[in-house]
Scaffold this active site. Sequence first.
Site, short mmCIF file in Angstrom:
data_model
loop_
_atom_site.label_atom_id
_atom_site.label_comp_id
_atom_site.label_asym_id
_atom_site.label_seq_id
_atom_site.Cartn_x
_atom_site.Cartn_y
_atom_site.Cartn_z
N GLN A 87 59.82 49.02 74.14
CA GLN A 87 59.09 48.61 75.34
C GLN A 87 58.28 49.77 75.94
O GLN A 87 57.18 49.57 76.44
CB GLN A 87 60.07 48.06 76.38
CG GLN A 87 59.36 47.35 77.51
CD GLN A 87 60.32 46.87 78.58
OE1 GLN A 87 61.30 47.54 78.90
NE2 GLN A 87 60.06 45.69 79.10
N GLY A 106 27.04 77.51 85.67
CA GLY A 106 27.21 76.27 84.91
C GLY A 106 26.92 75.10 85.81
O GLY A 106 25.77 74.74 86.05
N GLU A 164 22.99 61.12 83.00
CA GLU A 164 23.91 61.94 82.20
C GLU A 164 25.37 61.62 82.51
O GLU A 164 26.21 61.49 81.62
CB GLU A 164 23.71 63.41 82.55
CG GLU A 164 22.71 64.11 81.70
CD GLU A 164 22.61 65.58 82.11
OE1 GLU A 164 21.48 66.01 82.29
OE2 GLU A 164 23.64 66.25 82.27
#
Lengths: 396, 253
Positions: free
Chosen positions: A298, A147, A261
């Site tokens: 808050q 990959g 990219e």
Amino acid sequence: MNAFAQTPETGFRLPDPDFVPEELQMLRAQVRRFVETEIQPHAEAWEEAGEIPRDLFRKLGALGLLGMQHAEDYGGTQMGALASVVFGEELSRSTFGGVTAAITVHTDMSASHLSRVGTPEQKAEWLPRICAGEVVCAIAVTEAGAGSDVAGLRTKARRDGPGEDADWIIDGSKMFITNGVYGDLLIVGARTGGEGARGLSLFLVPRDTPGVSVAQKLKKHGWLSSDTAELYFDNVRVPASALLGGENRGFYAIMQGFEHERLMIGAFSAGEGAKAIELTLDYVRQRRAFGKTIWDQQATRQRLAMLASQVAMVRAMVYQTALALDGGRPVSLETAMIKSTGPEVLHEVVHGCLQLHGGTGYMRGTPIERMARDARILRIGGGATEVMLEEVAKRI
Amino acid sequence: MKVLVPVKRVIDYNVKARVKADGSGVDLANVKMSMNPFDEIAVEEAIRLKEKGAAEEIVVVSIGVKQAQETLRTALAMGADRAILIEAADDVHTDIEPLAVAKLLKAVIDEEQPGLVIAGKQAIDNDMNATGQMLAALLGWGQATNAAEIEIEGDVAKVTREIDGGMQTLKVKMPAIITADLRLNEPRYASLPNIMKAKKKPLDAKTAADYGVDVAPRLTIVATTEPPARKAGVKVESVDELISKLKNEAGVL
């Protein structure tokens, strides 16, 4: 209060940096309208179908939005990185990451290689149809065993005979290929030489070439409208003219696209992050608990203020880096920083925002639920965070 | 035939308007501004007339702050041929009143001699619905407001308007003023190549003083307030309870 609405009444948008020119502001306005009218009302159905209609690409093509990375001679507008960032950011605000992925893989992550390293003949053959949305592109580099480590590819291409005119025969398989099921043109990375990065080449392979098959349409965690394929290449014959960017020059061609990219993934992080905050601000200002709105707590305000500030910082760096890239300056450090950190910030944002939606945010059909799933891949795809941090570390 | 289309830069229709702290008007600082949607429809109609061969040239005009040139560029990107910006204010909060706008437009029209003016029926900021009518009166031209359909037949414009009882069709001899209603058309997107081309189209910058028109306001804004927040309703269990509440609490029965 409607947690299922895609566009609340009060928006959360950060102002553009002063260097964004008027024409890109006009581009933004057009893309925004396109997202609101052509994508958002229909994309739920595309998520169900796992497919985006081809008509969407044609409509984008007719508006000139698919040719920003391509020369005017071939039907494009050659706009540079800043334009792509504006485009990617506005698409991301659709809340449908799969749609953004399908479009930008076509425009900025696959056909862009053809524009960068293709021959005039290759460009003339493909780019006009790519710009028009008639041909949809995919980049087929990743494999089950390789990959982010591109140099480890195993798919092979060999010449069928002597001489440079011989056909190429491609054998192997590819994994996680966006637009791989319904796209038309695959840009395939294959080994043509020795081990490592120096032995890789790119090929233009029409998906209907005999021997190319979809092994499976993959089922994913998110990006449901975008099709993702495992592809087989069994004795796939392509002509010598299919070689893209020179023999054994594939890795360099791919590397040249990395900066752009990575920048785009930063633009998605900024766009999706700001949109998630917009949706959440709308929700918490109306949803009441213990006698007041959640915004009146808050802890809610502080959390959203922090997330909004982080998104603003990612966005500022994306725009600044786009400007530098368009100016021809080296930005490999900056883009690695953006790719490593932008999606991590987005991860915090979408999950923080989902938390503030309470049980509603866990329900299918709310944009925040989908955005939380869609955002996850950005920490992996295009170079995992861990790999990107190593790229940063090398340069500091 | 030349068609002239006035366009106004207004607060974007998606933006929730907020009143300025001093109540003097709507806060426009750092707020997204766009072309008035009815003007966008007017521009689209002019482009369609040109595409049909009924018009040769489209001139767009905007009056206001310098930033209105962004609005004009959008009109040029849609397909208008050239633009005229009349700078008449420095502060984005200054609104030029319809009469002053009509006088300036008349001055431009005297120079340009268009065969037709298509304007938006009103601007979505102040909803005056007055400029087109005032301009027709100043020029002594025929007018057809709230157009839902326009057909050009020789020197006559056939205009269909939505009125309370149904549709009304008027014939006006040109030159004339037509104002555009919502359903006249759906404006096109500006394509990216056209956005790039728009940068090169001519845009003349003028000032109100060039035309000798006094744009000082005739009206005084006394106060601007947000509409009162709607109170949450109550759900009743039965018709009896409803009647009882209407009688005893609301006092309307």
